[in-house]
Design an enzyme around this catalytic site. Structure first.
Site, short mmCIF file in Angstrom:
data_model
loop_
_atom_site.label_atom_id
_atom_site.label_comp_id
_atom_site.label_asym_id
_atom_site.label_seq_id
_atom_site.Cartn_x
_atom_site.Cartn_y
_atom_site.Cartn_z
N GLU A 97 12.33 5.38 4.79
CA GLU A 97 11.70 4.67 6.11
C GLU A 97 11.66 5.44 7.49
OE1 GLU A 97 10.14 2.33 5.21
OE2 GLU A 97 11.26 1.30 3.49
N GLU A 127 8.14 1.04 10.39
CA GLU A 127 9.14 1.77 9.75
C GLU A 127 10.51 1.81 10.48
OE1 GLU A 127 8.20 2.81 7.21
OE2 GLU A 127 6.09 3.53 7.32
N HIS A 130 12.01 -1.10 8.94
CA HIS A 130 12.39 -1.13 7.50
C HIS A 130 13.73 -0.31 7.41
CE1 HIS A 130 7.77 -1.36 6.29
NE2 HIS A 130 8.35 -2.36 6.75
N GLU A 191 3.53 5.90 -0.51
CA GLU A 191 3.39 4.51 -0.39
C GLU A 191 2.53 3.79 -1.42
OE1 GLU A 191 4.75 3.57 4.07
OE2 GLU A 191 2.94 4.40 3.89
N GLU A 225 3.82 -2.99 3.79
CA GLU A 225 3.25 -1.91 3.16
C GLU A 225 1.71 -1.97 2.84
OE1 GLU A 225 4.89 0.68 2.84
OE2 GLU A 225 7.07 0.20 3.11
N HIS A 228 0.07 -0.31 5.14
CA HIS A 228 0.36 1.33 5.35
C HIS A 228 -0.52 1.90 4.48
CE1 HIS A 228 4.74 0.21 6.83
NE2 HIS A 228 3.69 -0.16 7.46
#
Lengths: 518, 355
Positions: A97, A127, A130, A191, A225, A228
């Site tokens: 992360e 990030e 996370h 990812e 996610e 992402h």
């Protein structure tokens, strides 16, 4: 704000850029790609919407963990076999992360496209989120797990550990080069291919083994996610839409896949298959579904019309999947005194499961695990490392032990270049080295760092002693009545030796053929 | 450190005892932020290992993933930095969500009670649509520049703080846009494109645009942070946003604009405190690099103060467009110079050099 106003606001917040007039713009990072100025928009949120959404999610996650779960002492009731592996796993995911945060900072700077930049900025904040969430999980387990020692120092020792160090070459690739190359490593491969196995499937394993803290954290992470992945797809589609980008894109895609596969498949597969107590599916099944079918079969194939092909290492990687991680866990268990977790021996029930999920497993690994179970008593002073006539060297590129695709049929090759001897675990890693040897000039293997250390010195320098000052953090079983101490490990007289020193080199590193681009 | 868990009692500490807290006890912020960025010469390999600085994958030009010379400042341990606000993601997002919710409610209420419709057309056209909207480009430039700054920063606590600063400025830029979109539904004088036109063409904003281009071109992350928070914020944002917009908003019946700017001032105070803590750390007489660091910071401060002063002083004509004036240009400049000088004095820096 109604939907018309929302669209208007959203269009306007993407119109802040202007052409420099007073001085030429600086390019901080190498960029080998042309990025179209206008593309699809992967992130249609304003800052205001974003902070509301994330605050709600934070309140749910941290609220659950600090309230019901802590009061019910749930972490202490989870399967210890499972909980132990989190000591090494969570420091690795947390670093992923942090590395992603660095990647998106580069992207905001380098990509001259307001739509994509919006998505990168939100991801940068995600990030940070996370990193904090997973650090919080590790600390939470240090506070509440039955055995805190290991959780309490994961961030301190992950750079020194033989296996967790190997995360770095894969994860550093997110942010040490062309920002688009970083995005391919992070968003397109790590990812899109791997976060579902990590954050979705692995949480099912965790929950089945009584661990509610990890799913509570990881599912909240995973809820970001999907955005992402959308960033990754939007980036990839934008890059692929410019034909001149294609040769470089294919090269970077090939390299990114190999780097991420080399670490992540072994890492996730090991956690998945070897630390379940209440057993469900296997990593091979999860891999076939998420990576073989969804990622390669659907996501990447949709880009074929642009000319992007499956990565060149795909077939070699597929061949490593059934057995690769079994060899890594065997190496982990054989070298248990240098890690920072307790490794529970497998039982006949586990053997049955492995044989069912991986036919032929027992013939390859069964004897080792039977011997491992017999060697747990410190009175006997036996470390399973001694079961092997030859310890494998560590790969210069991926930093993993050279035990692929199977420990008895390794594709290891020893080469000499730039005044040093190198082991490469595979053709894929040798190729990466040959392509850019200068990028490994400061890479040293775990063996090169600790060659000549006896196990006691290693334990002392690398923080592997418990609070009582004598018992080791790592243990070869979960038994509290048979804990190894410094005295026990000293008696083994084992010294770490770099196996590479005695292996002859066979020429210089070679590129895979055909070489499309250098 | 030979025992990462030592408590002196033989019992596990059940916490991250390897982190040295700034105060007596480890805070949540420290526990979740410190030692996230690798430190190959420090904790990662217990002081550097036997091979010195280690990099698993160098940059494509062969340099290290993090470069000591990414800033001209030097410090023996960048990981000692602590953000005085102690923000980690949860506390930071909660804080911004509270600010955004308050702005959203205030805007909605002002729309319902007729305040937005009743705003004076000159205020809406000249100050909000033209001036404030032009200044939003500066905020956007700062947001962008701070993203690579966090990438290059030499420690996790510094990087995280810079991420939050970056996000602050995107919020500030977007809040102007969103307010004008809301206002447009109630007041015909809004001309959103006027801000971009002014930014590109109006001589009043060209020193500020030049400053924005310099900001975007600044590669030294510490220089950027120091320049932005010790010079640009007290001189440019103080005059252009706090004085011209916020201090005149009340007299022009615009409580929403005042509220939005008030939240940016709160962020500005936080970022100033973060920067002051950073400067004190690198000027700490206990470190050998302090004297050299002071010379570098003094040089930066003089240069950035000069640039910022030019941008602020060019704004006199913008103040002239106020039809109802509570605070004028001269008062605004005086106040900004006082604030700028007080900050410099607090850090022992000279203000001779343009401001």
């Amino acid at each position: 704000m109604d939907s018309g106003d929302f669209v208007k606001a959203h269009d306007r917040v993407k119109d802040f850029d202007w052409t420099f007039h007073y001085e030429p713009p600086t390019r901080r990072y190498p960029m080998h790609y042309q990025v179209p100025k206008k593309t699809s928009d992967p992130f249609r949120h304003l800052v205001r919407d974003y902070v509301k959404m994330e605050r709600d999610k934070d309140d749910r996650q941290y609220g659950a963990m600090s309230d019901v779960m802590a009061r019910a002492k749930m972490p202490a009731k989870a399967s210890e076999r499972w909980t132990e592996v989190l000591k090494m796993a969570v420091p690795v995911t947390t670093y992923a992360e942090y590395a992603a945060m660095k990647c998106t900072g580069q992207l905001v700077d380098a990509v001259d496209n307001a739509e994509l930049r919006q998505g990168y900025l939100a991801q940068m904040m995600d990030e940070v989120r996370h990193t904090n969430q997973e650090a919080h999980l590790l600390r939470y387990l240090a506070k509440h797990a039955r055995d805190p020692e290991g959780f309490d120092r994961g961030f301190l020792v992950r750079g020194q550990n033989m296996i967790t160090r190997a995360a770095r070459p894969a994860l550093d690739a997110f942010f040490v080069s062309d920002p688009i190359e970083g995005a391919i490593n992070l968003q397109v491969v790590a990812e899109t291919a791997y976060t579902n196995p990590i954050f979705v499937t692995l949480t099912e394993v965790a929950a089945a083994n009584g661990d509610e803290a990890t799913p509570t954290t990881f599912l909240s992470v995973q809820s970001d996610e999907a955005r992402h992945m959308a960033n990754g797809y939007a980036t990839l589609a934008a890059i692929a839409s410019v034909p001149d980008n294609l040769p470089r894109l294919q090269r970077d895609f090939d390299a990114a896949f190999w780097r991420q596969h080399s670490f992540l498949d072994s890492f996730i597969g090991s956690v998945y298959d070897y630390f379940q107590e209440n057993r469900g599916g296997s990593y091979l099944e999860a891999w076939n579904e998420w990576i073989g079918h969804d990622w390669a079969g659907s996501y990447i194939q949709r880009l074929e019309p642009f000319g992007l092909k499956l990565p060149r290492g795909w077939e070699e990687a597929k061949a490593r999947i059934p057995w690769g991680h079994h060899n890594i866990v065997m190496m982990l268990a054989a070298t248990w005194p240098v890690h920072f977790m307790r490794i529970d021996p497998l039982t006949p029930r586990d053997f049955e499961w492995f044989e069912k999920k991986y036919p032929g497993w027992y013939a390859l690994y069964g004897k080792f695990w039977e011997a491992y179970a017999q060697m747990g008593d410190p009175k006997d002073g036996q470390v399973p490392l001694t079961l092997f006539p030859q310890i494998p060297p560590i790969c210069r590129v991926c930093q993993m032990p050279c035990v692929f695709p199977r420990y008895d049929q390794p594709t290891v090759r020893i080469r000499e270049a730039d005044g040093r001897k190198h082991a490469f675990c595979s053709q894929g890693c040798e190729h990466l080295y040959a392509l850019e040897p200068h990028r490994y000039a400061s890479a040293y293997t775990w063996f090169e760092h600790y060659d000549g250390y006896d196990l006691e010195r290693y334990a002392r320098e690398c923080h592997l002693i418990r609070a009582d000052g004598k018992t080791l953090v790592p243990q070869p079983s979960l038994r509290w009545d048979k804990m190894w101490t410094l005295d026990d490990i000293r008696r083994t007289k084992i010294e770490i030796q770099d196996p590479l020193k005695n292996l002859p080199a066979d020429g210089a590193p070679r590129l895979m053929q055909p070489v499309t681009l250098q | 450190m030979s025992n990462a868990s030592a408590t002196g009692t033989g019992k596990p500490a059940r916490d991250f005892t390897f982190i040295q807290p700034a105060a007596r006890r480890l805070t949540e912020y420290e526990a979740l932020t410190v030692h996230q960025q690798p430190d190959p010469l420090g904790y990662d390999l217990a002081g550097g290992g036997r091979h010195g600085a280690e990099a698993f994958l160098l940059r494509s030009d062969g340099s290290m993933p993090w470069k000591v010379d990414s800033t001209r400042l030097r410090h023996p341990d960048w990981y000692r930095y602590r953000d005085p606000a102690q923000h980690w993601q949860r506390t930071y997002v909660r804080h911004q969500e509270q600010q955004e919710s308050a702005i959203e409610r205030a805007t909605e209420d002002a729309g319902h009670n007729g305040t937005l419709a009743a705003l004076d057309a000159a205020w809406v056209r000249d100050i909000l649509s033209t001036h404030w909207r032009a200044c939003s480009h500066l905020e956007y430039a700062i947001f962008r520049a701070l993203c690579p700054a966090q990438r290059e920063a030499l420690g996790d606590t510094i990087s995280t703080m810079l991420c939050f600063q970056s996000f602050d400025h995107l919020r500030h830029a977007q809040d102007v846009v969103v307010y004008l979109v809301e206002l447009e539904r109630h007041n015909d004088a809004v001309d959103d494109a006027a801000g971009k036109r002014a930014w590109m063409e109006d001589p009043v904003y060209q020193p500020m645009r030049r400053l924005a281009e310099r900001i975007l071109n600044t590669g030294d992350w510490a220089e950027l942070m120091i320049g932005l928070n010790l010079a640009v914020a007290p001189l440019v944002q103080q005059v252009s946003i706090s004085s011209l917009v916020r201090a005149n908003a009340g007299a022009n019946g615009d409580d929403v604009a005042a509220q939005i700017v008030t939240t940016t001032e709160r962020d500005r105070r936080r970022n100033l405190a973060a920067t002051e803590a950073f400067v004190r750390m690198v000027l700490d007489p206990a470190i050998a690099e302090a004297v050299a660091n002071r010379a570098v910071i003094q040089e930066w401060h003089a240069r950035w103060s000069g640039w910022a002063a030019q941008a602020a002083e060019a704004l006199r004509p913008a103040f002239a467009k106020l039809s109802i004036k509570a605070v004028g240009f001269d008062d605004a400049i005086t106040r900004s110079r006082t604030e700028h000088a007080a900050i410099a004095k607090g850090l022992g820096l000279s203000t001779g050099g343009g401001a």
